[in-house]
Design an enzyme around this catalytic site. Structure first.
Site, PDB file in Angstrom:
ATOM      1  N   TYR A  36     -80.768  18.835   5.935  1.00 30.29           N
ATOM      2  CA  TYR A  36     -81.242  18.943   7.318  1.00 30.29           C
ATOM      3  C   TYR A  36     -82.381  19.959   7.442  1.00 30.29           C
ATOM      4  CZ  TYR A  36     -76.663  16.851   8.505  1.00 30.29           C
ATOM      5  OH  TYR A  36     -75.551  16.060   8.585  1.00 30.29           O
ATOM      6  N   ILE A 228     -67.945  15.545  15.202  1.00 31.13           N
ATOM      7  CA  ILE A 228     -69.049  16.511  15.247  1.00 31.13           C
ATOM      8  C   ILE A 228     -70.273  15.870  15.910  1.00 31.13           C
ATOM      9  CG2 ILE A 228     -68.373  18.104  13.402  1.00 31.13           C
ATOM     10  CD1 ILE A 228     -70.134  16.408  11.497  1.00 31.13           C
ATOM     11  N   ASN A 240     -69.203  16.863  25.764  1.00 29.03           N
ATOM     12  CA  ASN A 240     -68.621  16.438  24.481  1.00 29.03           C
ATOM     13  C   ASN A 240     -67.370  17.234  24.157  1.00 29.03           C
ATOM     14  OD1 ASN A 240     -70.679  14.584  24.156  1.00 29.03           O
ATOM     15  ND2 ASN A 240     -71.827  15.822  22.682  1.00 29.03           N
TER      16      ASN A 240
END
Length: 268
Positions: A36, A228, A240
């Site tokens: 990432y 996640i 969330n």
């Protein structure tokens, strides 16, 4: 390994403030990866949140939540899995994240330099040296999971896999239940496509909820699954996190289970 139902997926997050905000509203599981390219961003957000809590007179520091209450997870990419690379790369990740110990370190994919007999003993070594607390794998199939469990001395703590109403493999959940590890569901919102699924939309309407909340609730109801999802705004972060409290009926869960489309967002 005891993980909260909803953690923060950080792929694409490039602002430390997003991470600090997530922590401030109650997230206690941060997930990143070498590939990432944002381990330092996640680390800066974590450090900023911890520093703010320790500021004298700051109301945020009133309750006793510390670094030890946050699970920081990252993943070794396929180029990092050679026996000589695992240790140095893991230590570099810990430095970038600003932590002494990685709470959870995954093999990101069983490809490239991955060789169970060479890679996994190096992960055990990192556990012994207290660089890593828990070992996980990601994107494995049942045969690869069996091999990892056989080779590892440390218990397998988690398997991270794509899981959402358009794509999931019940056999992987069965395997996790049999062997006692957690399934960490990434992309639980199917890249936003859960809004296109009739069954999800109908359940959402029945609960006056969003399709995203229903997708998270559907996933977290499947023991031993945690999720996640990625979010950037405080509103979506809070939504969330709260979604895990939504309870679906058996019929509603079955209706979503019966969705026939299979769309893997991140195939090999």
């Amino acid at each position: 390994m005891n993980l909260p139902p909803v953690g923060l997926g950080t792929m694409g997050i490039d602002d430390p403030e997003t991470v600090a905000t997530a922590l401030s509203v109650g997230y206690r599981h941060l997930d990143t990866a070498r590939i990432y390219g944002n381990e330092s961003v996640v680390g800066e957000g974590l450090t900023a949140w911890l520093d703010k809590r320790e500021t004298p007179g700051d109301a945020a520091g009133a309750d006793a939540v510390s670094r030890e209450d946050v699970t920081v997870a990252t993943k070794l990419w396929i180029d990092d899995l050679g026996a000589d690379d695992v240790g140095p790369t893991a230590r570099e990740s810990a430095d970038l994240l600003g932590v002494e110990t990685l709470d959870l370190l995954y093999v990101h994919r069983p490809r490239g330099a991955y060789a169970p007999a060479e890679t996994l003993p190096e992960l055990d070594r990192l556990v012994d040296e207290r660089v890593v607390r828990n070992v996980g794998v990601s994107n494995f199939d049942p045969e690869q999971l069996d091999r990892a469990i056989d080779v590892l001395d440390a218990p397998l703590a988690a398997h991270q896999t794509e899981l959402h109403p358009l794509f999931y493999k019940p056999a992987l959940l069965d395997h996790a239940r049999e062997h006692g590890y957690t399934v960490v569901a990434y992309s639980p919102l199917a890249g936003g496509r859960v809004r296109e699924i009739d069954a999800v939309r109908e359940v959402a309407a029945a609960h006056d909820a969003t399709p995203e909340a229903v997708a998270i609730a559907w996933a977290t109801a499947k023991e031993p699954v945690v999720t996640i999802p990625k979010a950037s705004s405080e509103r979506h972060l809070r939504a969330n996190l709260a979604a895990a409290d939504l309870e679906l009926t058996a019929d509603e869960t079955a209706a979503i289970d019966a969705v026939e489309r299979e769309e893997e967002l991140f195939p090999e």
